[in-house]
Design a protein around this motif. Structure first.
Motif, short mmCIF file in Angstrom:
data_model
loop_
_atom_site.label_atom_id
_atom_site.label_comp_id
_atom_site.label_asym_id
_atom_site.label_seq_id
_atom_site.Cartn_x
_atom_site.Cartn_y
_atom_site.Cartn_z
N ALA A 1 36.97 38.82 35.64
CA ALA A 1 37.70 39.58 34.59
C ALA A 1 38.46 40.70 35.14
CB ALA A 1 36.87 40.03 33.56
N VAL A 2 37.97 41.36 36.16
CA VAL A 2 38.65 42.36 36.71
C VAL A 2 39.99 41.92 37.36
CG1 VAL A 2 38.66 44.23 38.58
CG2 VAL A 2 36.68 43.99 37.06
N LEU A 3 39.83 40.95 38.28
CA LEU A 3 41.14 40.16 38.65
C LEU A 3 42.17 39.96 37.93
CD1 LEU A 3 39.96 37.79 41.33
CD2 LEU A 3 40.93 40.26 41.72
N ILE A 4 41.90 39.23 36.78
CA ILE A 4 42.70 38.95 35.78
C ILE A 4 43.63 39.89 35.00
CG2 ILE A 4 43.06 37.61 33.47
CD1 ILE A 4 40.78 35.72 34.32
N THR A 5 42.77 41.13 34.96
CA THR A 5 43.41 42.34 33.95
C THR A 5 44.09 42.92 35.18
OG1 THR A 5 41.17 43.02 34.23
CG2 THR A 5 41.65 42.34 32.00
N ALA A 6 43.81 42.99 36.24
CA ALA A 6 44.35 43.61 37.20
C ALA A 6 45.71 43.11 37.65
CB ALA A 6 43.51 43.62 38.84
N LEU A 7 46.08 41.89 37.30
CA LEU A 7 47.12 41.29 37.37
C LEU A 7 48.20 41.72 36.41
CD1 LEU A 7 47.08 37.46 37.52
CD2 LEU A 7 48.44 38.87 39.14
N LEU A 8 47.75 42.19 35.24
CA LEU A 8 48.49 42.87 34.17
C LEU A 8 49.16 44.11 34.65
CD1 LEU A 8 47.03 41.65 30.84
CD2 LEU A 8 48.79 40.47 32.20
N ALA A 9 48.01 44.78 35.03
CA ALA A 9 48.08 46.40 35.53
C ALA A 9 49.24 46.38 36.68
CB ALA A 9 47.15 47.07 35.93
N ILE A 10 49.38 45.35 37.61
CA ILE A 10 50.24 45.47 38.59
C ILE A 10 51.79 44.87 38.19
CG2 ILE A 10 50.76 44.17 40.87
CD1 ILE A 10 47.84 43.82 41.13
N GLN A 11 51.68 43.98 37.35
CA GLN A 11 53.06 43.65 36.71
C GLN A 11 53.56 44.69 35.92
OE1 GLN A 11 51.83 39.72 34.80
NE2 GLN A 11 53.02 38.45 36.44
N ARG A 12 52.79 45.25 35.15
CA ARG A 12 53.32 46.41 34.45
C ARG A 12 53.81 47.62 35.38
NH1 ARG A 12 55.61 48.63 30.13
NH2 ARG A 12 55.09 50.76 30.15
N SER A 13 53.32 47.88 36.54
CA SER A 13 53.51 48.91 37.24
C SER A 13 54.90 48.54 37.88
CB SER A 13 52.54 49.05 38.47
OG SER A 13 52.97 50.00 39.43
N PHE A 14 55.21 47.37 38.13
CA PHE A 14 56.61 47.07 38.63
C PHE A 14 57.51 46.66 37.78
CE2 PHE A 14 53.86 47.10 42.48
CZ PHE A 14 54.71 47.65 43.17
#
Lengths: 222, 264
Positions: A59-72
């Motif tokens: 769950a952390v990995l999947i949501t981390a993807l969104l945070a990373i995409q958002r950051s860029f």
């Protein structure tokens, strides 16, 4: 470098707080994932509790993807990357700043998902030190690797679909060692978890150093 | 050569810049002296924006010589960036941040002084409540003014302005003109790319005509003439003014530009 890192992290976090993407989209998604896992595996805690380590990190990995995409995503508006480069910011500072902002969001996500696995799945966290250490190194590793691959994909038109393909295989060691460390903490066999904490630490340091060294050329290439 | 490099803020010799395989600059020779205001003219795709991007270190130089503010851009194009102000057509702002936050971030990130932000915003017509307005709520003209405020707050040594009048109302255009004149008086070097000849010519010390990624010709503008520009005066090295919507003429038809050293 540290001044630039602080400046970029402050800017990114201010943007996230204003946009409320983390609180209104990423956190609800994390809760939804936990509930979907429960639907998939069955509501019984005797099934969910033993699997909670892996489900937490997934769950952390999947949501981390969104945070990373958002950051860029905020840096890929009209001429935004040019603007960031033109300011003459230290590239290592930009890397550390963006990494810190992503890490701060991951901490929030991990707290919520961690609470979810305790209350929904009935996971009993016996070795809190191990849990906290695995979260600390896991967060650094995910944020550092995510910042590198986020920058790599940022300049491409297919970045939204490419990032998961690049990022998820690379962070498999975090999933593996984080899960093993949590398993040890949940089972109360803390001594079995230390090798996995060391692996998480090595992974974090490698990606931290790689990011500091390589982020300048990555920004120029993007 | 050493003297030229010392006196010039921009020194390009046979500079070639590529976008993929396409040469956006195809052997540019240009020297710009300190305190000079140079207007770049030419049709779309002439290489004006690419020249500005090379000068601020965004676009790499593949071949030739490129020295800006004493920095060799072929060797390292990152060092020059903090000394240069580039106002491009995007005029990037973070939508979630307020106008003041955007300008403060840009100024602090580029090593400028925080206390210059509010006076710069007020000078650019973004005083009062506009400062605390989210950038997403600004009009195009207001976004341009915010980008101008960054330039005013930083006040770098070299200004690179790409279509600075675009998207601005009459007051905004006057503001741009006033800032460029003040910059010239204070010894700042300005490179201004514009399709609006009527607006840009009075600001120029020299007008350079570009086409096909090359400098095709240039003409010095005396200060008196700069105030009352003679629209009919031909550009040296160029046979005729290209029509505004015409395709870029064949560079082979034009006489080469005079050596910048002789003209400057």
């Amino acid at each position: 470098m540290l001044r630039d890192a602080w400046l970029v992290a402050g800017k990114d976090l201010r943007i996230e707080i204003r946009s409320r993407v983390a609180t209104n989209q990423i956190v609800p998604l994390a809760v939804l994932i936990l509930m979907l896992f429960a639907f998939a595996l069955g509501p019984g805690r005797q099934v969910l509790a033993p699997a909670s380590s892996g489900l937490f990190w997934l769950a952390v990995l999947i949501t981390a993807l969104l945070a990373i995409q958002r950051s860029f995503a905020v840096e890929t508006g009209e001429g935004a990357q040019d603007a960031l480069r033109l300011m003459g910011l230290d590239s290592a500072g930009v890397f550390l700043g963006k990494m810190l902002a992503i890490a701060a969001q991951l901490v929030l996500i991990e707290v919520i998902i961690g609470a979810g696995v305790v209350f929904l799945y009935g996971a009993a966290l016996h070795g809190m030190v191990m849990v906290l250490l695995s979260c600390f190194f896991g967060t650094i590793g995910l944020a550092a690797a995510g910042t590198i691959y986020g920058a790599l994909a940022a300049g491409l038109r297919v970045r939204e679909t490419l990032l998961p393909l690049l990022f998820l295989p690379i962070v498999a060691p975090v999933l593996l060692s984080g899960t093993k460390a949590w398993d040890a903490a949940l089972a109360g066999t803390v001594s079995q978890g230390w090798p996995w904490i060391r692996l998480l630490g090595v992974f974090s340091i490698i990606y931290l150093v790689a990011g500091v060294v390589s982020f300048g050329p990555l920004m120029e290439a993007a | 050569m050493a003297t030229i490099l010392m006196e010039s803020v921009i020194h390009l010799r046979s500079a070639i810049a590529l976008a993929g395989q396409f040469p956006v600059l195809a052997g540019v020779d240009l020297t710009v002296r300190r305190g000079e205001t140079l207007v770049l003219r030419g049709p779309n795709g002439a290489g004006k924006t690419s020249l500005l991007r090379v000068c601020c270190g965004l676009q790499p130089v593949s071949q030739g010589q490129a020295v800006v503010l004493g920095h060799d851009l072929v060797a390292d194009r990152s060092e020059v960036r903090r000394k240069v102000g580039f106002l491009n057509q995007a005029g990037f702002l973070y939508d979630e941040l307020t106008v003041a936050e955007n300008v403060r971030f840009a100024v602090r990130a580029s090593g400028g002084r925080k206390d210059r932000v509010i006076p710069a915003l007020e000078r650019c017509g973004l005083g009062g409540r506009l400062q605390s307005t989210a950038a997403s709520k600004l009009s195009t003209g207001q976004r341009r003014r915010a980008a101008l405020a960054v330039l005013v707050a930083r006040w770098p040594e070299l200004w690179l302005l790409d279509e600075p009048h675009a998207g601005l109302d009459a007051g905004g255009r006057d503001l741009v003109d006033g800032l460029v004149r003040e910059a010239r008086e204070r010894g700042v070097t300005v490179l201004l790319a514009s399709h609006e000849h009527d607006r840009a010519a009075p600001l120029a010390d020299r007008i350079v005509l570009m086409a096909g990624g090359q400098v095709m010709g240039e003409r010095a503008v005396p200060r008196q003439a700069a105030l009352f520009p003679d629209e009919d005066a031909p550009v040296a090295g160029a046979p005729a003014e290209p029509a505004p919507l015409a395709l870029p003429p064949d560079p082979g038809e034009w006489a080469p530009a005079p050596e910048a050293v002789n003209v400057a």
